[in-house]
Motif scaffolding. Sequence first.
Motif, PDB file in Angstrom:
ATOM      1  N   LEU A   6      -3.734   0.323   9.746  1.00  0.00           N
ATOM      2  CA  LEU A   6      -3.611  -1.128   9.811  1.00  0.00           C
ATOM      3  C   LEU A   6      -2.414  -1.496  10.672  1.00  0.00           C
ATOM      4  O   LEU A   6      -1.367  -0.852  10.598  1.00  0.00           O
ATOM      5  N   ASP A   9      -0.077  -4.772   8.729  1.00  0.00           N
ATOM      6  CA  ASP A   9      -0.534  -4.762   7.339  1.00  0.00           C
ATOM      7  C   ASP A   9      -1.896  -5.416   7.108  1.00  0.00           C
ATOM      8  O   ASP A   9      -2.311  -5.585   5.971  1.00  0.00           O
ATOM      9  N   ARG A  10      -2.608  -5.803   8.173  1.00  0.00           N
ATOM     10  CA  ARG A  10      -3.900  -6.434   7.907  1.00  0.00           C
ATOM     11  C   ARG A  10      -4.940  -6.278   9.003  1.00  0.00           C
ATOM     12  O   ARG A  10      -6.110  -6.455   8.758  1.00  0.00           O
ATOM     13  N   GLY A  38       3.683  -0.658   3.343  1.00  0.00           N
ATOM     14  CA  GLY A  38       2.588  -1.557   3.660  1.00  0.00           C
ATOM     15  C   GLY A  38       2.045  -2.140   2.365  1.00  0.00           C
ATOM     16  O   GLY A  38       1.826  -1.415   1.398  1.00  0.00           O
ATOM     17  N   THR A  39       1.854  -3.407   2.334  1.00  0.00           N
ATOM     18  CA  THR A  39       1.434  -4.067   1.101  1.00  0.00           C
ATOM     19  C   THR A  39       0.043  -3.635   0.656  1.00  0.00           C
ATOM     20  O   THR A  39      -0.156  -3.245  -0.497  1.00  0.00           O
ATOM     21  N   LEU A  40      -0.932  -3.712   1.552  1.00  0.00           N
ATOM     22  CA  LEU A  40      -2.313  -3.415   1.171  1.00  0.00           C
ATOM     23  C   LEU A  40      -2.498  -1.948   0.791  1.00  0.00           C
ATOM     24  O   LEU A  40      -3.124  -1.630  -0.227  1.00  0.00           O
ATOM     25  N   ASN A  41      -1.964  -1.052   1.629  1.00  0.00           N
ATOM     26  CA  ASN A  41      -2.109   0.376   1.334  1.00  0.00           C
ATOM     27  C   ASN A  41      -1.405   0.758   0.038  1.00  0.00           C
ATOM     28  O   ASN A  41      -1.941   1.511  -0.775  1.00  0.00           O
ATOM     29  N   ASP A  43      -0.688  -1.121  -2.503  1.00  0.00           N
ATOM     30  CA  ASP A  43      -1.389  -1.693  -3.646  1.00  0.00           C
ATOM     31  C   ASP A  43      -2.597  -0.849  -4.023  1.00  0.00           C
ATOM     32  O   ASP A  43      -2.884  -0.641  -5.202  1.00  0.00           O
ATOM     33  N   GLN A  44      -3.287  -0.328  -3.033  1.00  0.00           N
ATOM     34  CA  GLN A  44      -4.440   0.532  -3.298  1.00  0.00           C
ATOM     35  C   GLN A  44      -3.998   1.889  -3.843  1.00  0.00           C
ATOM     36  O   GLN A  44      -4.602   2.421  -4.777  1.00  0.00           O
ATOM     37  N   HIS A  70       6.775  -0.930   0.201  1.00  0.00           N
ATOM     38  CA  HIS A  70       6.006  -1.178  -1.021  1.00  0.00           C
ATOM     39  C   HIS A  70       5.518   0.130  -1.668  1.00  0.00           C
ATOM     40  O   HIS A  70       4.920   0.107  -2.732  1.00  0.00           O
TER      41      HIS A  70
END
Length: 142
Positions: A6, A9-10, A38-41, A43-44, A70
């Motif tokens: 990414l 981040d998106r 990275g926020t999305l990664n 979080d997953q 993160h």
Amino acid sequence: EAVQTLVSDRHPGDLVPAETTLARATADGYDAVLVPGGTLNADQLRTDTDARRLVSAFAAGGKPVAAICHGPWLLVDSGLATGRELTSYPSLRPDLENAGGTWRDREVVVDTSGDHPLITSRRPDDLDAFSSAIIRVLAGDD
């Protein structure tokens, strides 16, 4: 298999070939594990059973665990933040403190108080300090 990167981040970036998967990865044959930010990664990753198993295996083996931005969310969900001094992207401070960690606003924090070295950093701007700390720990200098 390939991993989708990414950008910012998106936005989809390059596909990068993967040598293994979280389900197949073990701590054997590796000196340390680095949890990316990275926020999305992040979080997953924090909800992934195999990711939690893997960082826990490194910790149980006394091997360094490093996380940036993160990435320390995975430490929270793996129980590895408890009783440790660490840093992260500032918005994670309440999560880390609620998990029993002591949060510091520093570019890098190296905590050697537990059974394994824990190296954490706040953000991409801190990458030089983060990388240097990892190298020092692996060399036995920290």
